[in-house]
Write a protein that holds these residues in place. Structure first.
Motif, PDB file in Angstrom:
ATOM      1  N   GLY A   1       0.800  -1.214   0.000  1.00 54.72           N
ATOM      2  CA  GLY A   1       0.000   0.000   0.000  1.00 54.72           C
ATOM      3  C   GLY A   1       0.833   1.264   0.000  1.00 54.72           C
ATOM      4  N   CYS A   2       1.910   1.293   0.790  1.00 52.56           N
ATOM      5  CA  CYS A   2       2.770   2.482   0.813  1.00 52.56           C
ATOM      6  C   CYS A   2       3.367   2.761  -0.563  1.00 52.56           C
ATOM      7  CB  CYS A   2       3.902   2.299   1.827  1.00 52.56           C
ATOM      8  SG  CYS A   2       3.401   2.499   3.547  1.00 52.56           S
ATOM      9  N   CYS A   3       3.755   1.708  -1.258  1.00 47.94           N
ATOM     10  CA  CYS A   3       4.365   1.889  -2.575  1.00 47.94           C
ATOM     11  C   CYS A   3       3.325   2.280  -3.620  1.00 47.94           C
ATOM     12  CB  CYS A   3       5.096   0.620  -2.992  1.00 47.94           C
ATOM     13  SG  CYS A   3       6.523   0.237  -1.938  1.00 47.94           S
ATOM     14  N   GLY A   4       2.128   1.680  -3.538  1.00 44.09           N
ATOM     15  CA  GLY A   4       1.063   2.051  -4.457  1.00 44.09           C
ATOM     16  C   GLY A   4       0.647   3.497  -4.260  1.00 44.09           C
ATOM     17  N   ARG A   5       0.528   3.905  -3.004  1.00 41.75           N
ATOM     18  CA  ARG A   5       0.167   5.286  -2.688  1.00 41.75           C
ATOM     19  C   ARG A   5       1.224   6.255  -3.215  1.00 41.75           C
ATOM     20  NH1 ARG A   5      -0.222   6.721   3.581  1.00 41.75           N
ATOM     21  NH2 ARG A   5       2.037   6.546   3.327  1.00 41.75           N
ATOM     22  N   ALA A   6       2.489   5.929  -3.013  1.00 40.29           N
ATOM     23  CA  ALA A   6       3.564   6.792  -3.494  1.00 40.29           C
ATOM     24  C   ALA A   6       3.530   6.914  -5.016  1.00 40.29           C
ATOM     25  CB  ALA A   6       4.917   6.245  -3.034  1.00 40.29           C
TER      26      ALA A   6
ATOM     27  N   GLY B   1       4.873  16.894   5.392  1.00 45.53           N
ATOM     28  CA  GLY B   1       5.129  15.636   6.083  1.00 45.53           C
ATOM     29  C   GLY B   1       6.008  14.749   5.222  1.00 45.53           C
ATOM     30  N   ALA B   2       7.078  15.333   4.703  1.00 46.94           N
ATOM     31  CA  ALA B   2       7.910  14.648   3.709  1.00 46.94           C
ATOM     32  C   ALA B   2       8.617  13.418   4.254  1.00 46.94           C
ATOM     33  CB  ALA B   2       8.947  15.625   3.144  1.00 46.94           C
ATOM     34  N   GLY B   3       8.890  13.397   5.554  1.00 47.63           N
ATOM     35  CA  GLY B   3       9.592  12.245   6.127  1.00 47.63           C
ATOM     36  C   GLY B   3      10.918  12.016   5.438  1.00 47.63           C
ATOM     37  N   LEU B   4      11.139  10.778   5.018  1.00 51.48           N
ATOM     38  CA  LEU B   4      12.341  10.427   4.272  1.00 51.48           C
ATOM     39  C   LEU B   4      11.998  10.016   2.845  1.00 51.48           C
ATOM     40  CD1 LEU B   4      14.298   8.429   7.017  1.00 51.48           C
ATOM     41  CD2 LEU B   4      14.706  10.791   6.244  1.00 51.48           C
ATOM     42  N   ASP B   5      10.907  10.574   2.344  1.00 49.06           N
ATOM     43  CA  ASP B   5      10.498  10.242   0.983  1.00 49.06           C
ATOM     44  C   ASP B   5      11.358  10.999  -0.028  1.00 49.06           C
ATOM     45  OD1 ASP B   5       8.324   9.035  -0.855  1.00 49.06           O
ATOM     46  OD2 ASP B   5       8.487  11.119  -1.492  1.00 49.06           O
ATOM     47  N   ALA B   6      11.839  10.292  -1.040  1.00 52.52           N
ATOM     48  CA  ALA B   6      12.734  10.868  -2.058  1.00 52.52           C
ATOM     49  C   ALA B   6      11.974  11.167  -3.343  1.00 52.52           C
ATOM     50  CB  ALA B   6      13.897   9.916  -2.319  1.00 52.52           C
ATOM     51  N   ARG B   7      10.791  11.746  -3.219  1.00 53.64           N
ATOM     52  CA  ARG B   7       9.982  12.031  -4.429  1.00 53.64           C
ATOM     53  C   ARG B   7      10.710  12.973  -5.385  1.00 53.64           C
ATOM     54  NH1 ARG B   7       5.306  12.207  -2.301  1.00 53.64           N
ATOM     55  NH2 ARG B   7       4.802  10.166  -3.178  1.00 53.64           N
ATOM     56  N   PHE B   8      11.337  14.007  -4.869  1.00 57.57           N
ATOM     57  CA  PHE B   8      12.063  14.951  -5.705  1.00 57.57           C
ATOM     58  C   PHE B   8      13.101  14.222  -6.551  1.00 57.57           C
ATOM     59  CE2 PHE B   8      15.527  18.196  -6.143  1.00 57.57           C
ATOM     60  CZ  PHE B   8      14.833  19.104  -6.936  1.00 57.57           C
TER      61      PHE B   8
ATOM     62  N   ARG C   1      13.062  10.874  -7.206  1.00 61.00           N
ATOM     63  CA  ARG C   1      12.387   9.920  -8.098  1.00 61.00           C
ATOM     64  C   ARG C   1      11.889  10.594  -9.370  1.00 61.00           C
ATOM     65  NH1 ARG C   1       9.896   8.048  -3.403  1.00 61.00           N
ATOM     66  NH2 ARG C   1       7.848   8.895  -3.956  1.00 61.00           N
ATOM     67  N   LEU C   2      11.503  11.864  -9.248  1.00 62.48           N
ATOM     68  CA  LEU C   2      10.977  12.588 -10.407  1.00 62.48           C
ATOM     69  C   LEU C   2      12.077  13.273 -11.217  1.00 62.48           C
ATOM     70  CD1 LEU C   2       7.708  14.185  -8.969  1.00 62.48           C
ATOM     71  CD2 LEU C   2       8.031  11.972 -10.070  1.00 62.48           C
ATOM     72  N   GLY C   3      13.323  12.978 -10.878  1.00 63.50           N
ATOM     73  CA  GLY C   3      14.424  13.514 -11.671  1.00 63.50           C
ATOM     74  C   GLY C   3      14.813  14.937 -11.337  1.00 63.50           C
ATOM     75  N   ARG C   4      14.568  15.363 -10.084  1.00 67.36           N
ATOM     76  CA  ARG C   4      14.885  16.723  -9.636  1.00 67.36           C
ATOM     77  C   ARG C   4      14.343  17.760 -10.619  1.00 67.36           C
ATOM     78  NH1 ARG C   4      19.443  13.643  -8.089  1.00 67.36           N
ATOM     79  NH2 ARG C   4      19.897  13.797  -5.848  1.00 67.36           N
ATOM     80  N   PRO C   5      13.036  17.857 -10.757  1.00 68.20           N
ATOM     81  CA  PRO C   5      12.443  18.740 -11.764  1.00 68.20           C
ATOM     82  C   PRO C   5      12.881  20.198 -11.613  1.00 68.20           C
ATOM     83  CG  PRO C   5      10.797  17.979 -10.160  1.00 68.20           C
ATOM     84  CD  PRO C   5      12.009  17.156  -9.955  1.00 68.20           C
ATOM     85  N   GLN C   6      13.145  20.825 -12.742  1.00 66.42           N
ATOM     86  CA  GLN C   6      13.620  22.215 -12.758  1.00 66.42           C
ATOM     87  C   GLN C   6      12.419  23.163 -12.791  1.00 66.42           C
ATOM     88  OE1 GLN C   6      17.065  22.957 -12.481  1.00 66.42           O
ATOM     89  NE2 GLN C   6      16.914  20.795 -11.942  1.00 66.42           N
ATOM     90  N   ILE C   7      11.742  23.259 -11.669  1.00 68.91           N
ATOM     91  CA  ILE C   7      10.576  24.119 -11.538  1.00 68.91           C
ATOM     92  C   ILE C   7      10.960  25.359 -10.733  1.00 68.91           C
ATOM     93  CG2 ILE C   7       8.913  22.246 -11.796  1.00 68.91           C
ATOM     94  CD1 ILE C   7       8.748  22.034  -8.767  1.00 68.91           C
TER      95      ILE C   7
END
Length: 273
Positions: free
Chosen positions: A62-67, A90-97, A99-105
């Motif tokens: 579930g955690c992986c599906g949600r992510a 509530g970012a915790g230790l999530d590496a979303r940035f 995983r998304l390739g450090r988007p240049q926004i």
């Protein structure tokens, strides 16, 4: 050998170790719900008894599906708004940035409590993103984000269910005041879990001090009644993304419309007024 890091955190913030473990374990599979090389790297550096989660299936999946759902929401928003400001609450230790390739926004912010950000900086230092070591209820970060004057995406994963209904309502109103027209993505646990965190397969392993689920909705459209002008843009049932990996009895339950409505976790996207 480098000494491992012992986390210094509250019981509530300790819950961040569950999705980290889940994503790290997922990397051992050939067919993954998401690819996250940072998760096993960080897990290996933390002094914590992760073996307590060893035989857990539902929360790991579930955690992986949600992510994956949150990742996709972020991708879609950034594709539509290349100048976006994204805030992970509530970012915790999530590496979303990462995983998304450090988007240049315009800006990407990861927000969590000070003790969590201290740990995060040890394990996953900022690159072109920025950290807020502050409560999500503190209005100062909202003012910082609003000052950019750009389209805003707020990602709030695995957080709001730990607060009561009035607190969530007031927070949404405060967000709308500071960040009108922002897009907010968050998850809602099924009502059956409210007050029953000890029955949760992963939280139950944390012992009697496990934080409690305090809030849910029977109908997600109630959100539009909470705040005039708020728009429920989309809702996704978690089982539709990762239910094929659930235990057999759960697969049977979530195969029914009743099961998805009453027992499933929902991820919703709303537009603030």
């Amino acid at each position: 050998m480098t000494a491992k890091i012992t986390p210094d955190m509250t019981v509530l913030s300790e819950t961040l170790l569950i999705p980290l473990w889940a994503k790290a374990v997922e990397q051992e599979r050939e067919e993954r719900l998401l690819t996250d090389p940072e998760a096993p790297r960080m897990l290996a550096q933390i002094d914590y008894d992760f073996s307590k989660f060893k035989n857990i299936v539902m929360s790991q999946v579930g955690c992986c599906g949600r992510a994956q759902i949150f990742d996709n929401e972020a991708r879609k928003f950034i594709a539509a708004h290349p100048d976006a400001v994204v805030v992970q609450l509530g970012a915790g230790l999530d590496a979303r940035f990462e995983r998304l390739g450090r988007p240049q926004i315009t800006a990407w912010y990861d927000l969590d409590l000070p003790e969590v950000i201290t740990l995060r900086r040890q394990l996953l230092p900022e690159s072109t993103n920025h950290y807020f070591a502050i409560s999500l209820f503190d209005e100062s970060w909202m003012q910082t984000v609003a000052a950019h004057g750009k389209p805003v995406l707020l990602l709030c994963e695995g957080v709001l269910m730990y607060f009561d209904t009035d607190t969530v309502k007031d927070w949404l109103a405060t967000l709308a005041r500071h960040l009108p027209q922002a897009t907010l993505v968050f998850d809602i646990v099924p009502p059956v879990l409210v007050g029953k965190a000890k029955r949760h397969d992963a939280l139950g392993k944390m012992g009697k001090e496990a934080p409690e689920f305090k809030w849910s909705l029977k109908d997600n459209r109630e959100l539009e009644q909470w705040l005039p002008g708020l728009k429920l843009e989309a809702e996704t049932e978690l089982s539709r993304v990762c239910g094929h990996r659930y235990l057999l009895i759960a697969r049977l339950i979530y195969a029914t419309k009743w099961g998805r409505r009453k027992m499933d976790q929902h991820i919703v996207r709303v537009r603030l007024p």
